[in-house]
Design an enzyme around this catalytic site. Sequence first.
Site, short mmCIF file in Angstrom:
data_model
loop_
_atom_site.label_atom_id
_atom_site.label_comp_id
_atom_site.label_asym_id
_atom_site.label_seq_id
_atom_site.Cartn_x
_atom_site.Cartn_y
_atom_site.Cartn_z
CB SER A 26 -0.92 0.01 1.22
OG SER A 26 -1.54 1.27 1.30
CG HIS A 83 -4.07 -1.25 -1.61
ND1 HIS A 83 -5.23 -1.92 -1.96
CD2 HIS A 83 -4.41 -0.42 -0.59
CE1 HIS A 83 -6.21 -1.52 -1.17
NE2 HIS A 83 -5.75 -0.60 -0.33
CG ASP A 105 -5.08 2.86 0.84
OD1 ASP A 105 -6.05 2.09 0.71
OD2 ASP A 105 -3.97 2.49 1.28
CG MET A 133 -7.99 7.74 2.34
SD MET A 133 -7.24 7.63 3.97
CE MET A 133 -6.45 6.02 3.86
CG HIS A 162 -9.32 0.84 -0.58
ND1 HIS A 162 -8.75 0.53 0.65
CD2 HIS A 162 -10.66 0.92 -0.35
CE1 HIS A 162 -9.70 0.43 1.55
NE2 HIS A 162 -10.86 0.67 0.98
CG MET A 164 -11.19 4.05 1.98
SD MET A 164 -9.67 3.85 2.90
CE MET A 164 -8.53 3.81 1.54
CG MET A 210 -11.90 -1.85 5.00
SD MET A 210 -10.34 -1.34 4.27
CE MET A 210 -9.48 -0.59 5.63
N GLY A 236 -8.87 4.66 6.91
CA GLY A 236 -8.44 6.05 7.14
C GLY A 236 -6.94 6.21 7.37
CG PHE A 237 -5.39 7.35 9.92
CD1 PHE A 237 -4.63 8.48 9.62
CD2 PHE A 237 -6.71 7.51 10.29
CE1 PHE A 237 -5.20 9.74 9.68
CE2 PHE A 237 -7.30 8.77 10.36
CZ PHE A 237 -6.54 9.90 10.05
N GLY A 238 -2.90 4.17 7.99
CA GLY A 238 -2.04 3.00 8.04
C GLY A 238 -1.54 2.80 9.46
CG ASP A 257 -6.57 -2.42 3.02
OD1 ASP A 257 -5.45 -2.23 3.54
OD2 ASP A 257 -7.17 -1.54 2.37
N GLY A 269 -3.30 -3.70 8.94
CA GLY A 269 -2.62 -4.42 10.03
C GLY A 269 -2.01 -5.75 9.60
N GLY A 283 0.90 -2.12 4.16
CA GLY A 283 1.49 -0.78 4.04
C GLY A 283 2.70 -0.64 4.93
CB SER A 284 3.12 0.43 8.45
OG SER A 284 1.99 -0.26 8.86
C1 DX5 Z 1 -6.34 2.05 5.49
C2 DX5 Z 1 -5.93 1.65 4.11
C3 DX5 Z 1 -4.87 0.61 4.05
C4 DX5 Z 1 -3.57 0.99 4.69
C5 DX5 Z 1 -3.02 -0.24 5.32
O1 DX5 Z 1 -7.50 2.79 5.44
O2 DX5 Z 1 -7.02 1.15 3.38
O3 DX5 Z 1 -4.65 0.19 2.71
O4 DX5 Z 1 -2.63 1.51 3.80
O5 DX5 Z 1 -1.92 0.11 6.07
P1 DX5 Z 1 -1.25 -0.89 7.10
O6 DX5 Z 1 -0.80 -2.08 6.32
O7 DX5 Z 1 -0.11 -0.10 7.66
O8 DX5 Z 1 -2.29 -1.24 8.12
ZN ZN Z 2 -6.60 0.26 1.39
#
Ligand code: DX5
Ligand code: ZN
Length: 225
Positions: A9, A34, A36, A38, A67, A69, A138, A143-145, A173, A175, A195-196
């Site tokens: 991501s 991926h 995101d 938003m 994706h 959002m 989800m 909203g956040f990684g 998607d 964690g 992502g992270s």
């Molecule tokens: C959150 C996003 C995810 C995010 C995942 O709203 O949809 O795609 O990037 O990030 P991680 O892998 O760090 O949870």
């Molecule tokens: Zn996503």
Amino acid sequence: MKDVYIAPSLLSANFAHLQKDIETVESAGAEILHLDVMDGNFVKNITFGPCVIKCIREITKMQFDVHLMIDRPEEYVEDFLRIGCQWLSFHIEATDCAHEIIKKIKQYNCKAAIAIKPNTDISTIIPYLADLDMVLVMSVEPGFGGQKFIEKILKKIIELRKLPNCPKYIEVDGGINQETAIKAAQAGANIFVAGSYIFKSNQISKTIHKLRDVLYGLSTKKSPL
Ligand code: DX5
Ligand code: ZN
């Protein structure tokens, strides 16, 4: 043969050197990126839109997994489809026009997906399942990684897989790391957004290879790496 994909991501990449980070994940073997999107309304964060995605479309061959959002995805979906994305997800909580959006996505030969938040019941998407290529489950609040994986969504993946019209792909998607990816794979997911875990690791390539080895080991498809 079961298809398994890891989708890094971009949200967790360093936006000061997107090109470098994109090249790193692509050369590590990632086939799907991926993205995101938003809007600050559907979720309390604002990221990037068609302008940025159009620019990065030029610099990579990876499939784009957009994706959305955003509220009222029906008003914007075509802006993303025109750029050339291969997968497009919109949230069922954000629209009353799901059939119309899926139809539009298919017109562009793009894979259509509906995303559901952790507390949204799968009954909300049952009327659309037969027309979908993927369901995005989800595993954090969108909203956040960098958030913690919500374990209770595993039950939702298991239930989805049992449904007669369940599409081939279930994407998980939020964690995702090596441990949570295994749990999601065992429940029935086959596309893993991370992502992270990938971008904040010291060795991005090594992290992707490790994750792929574990997930390919669980499936029948052998890792080409
Ligand atoms: C959150 C996003 C995810 C995010 C995942 O709203 O949809 O795609 O990037 O990030 P991680 O892998 O760090 O949870
Ligand atoms: Zn996503």
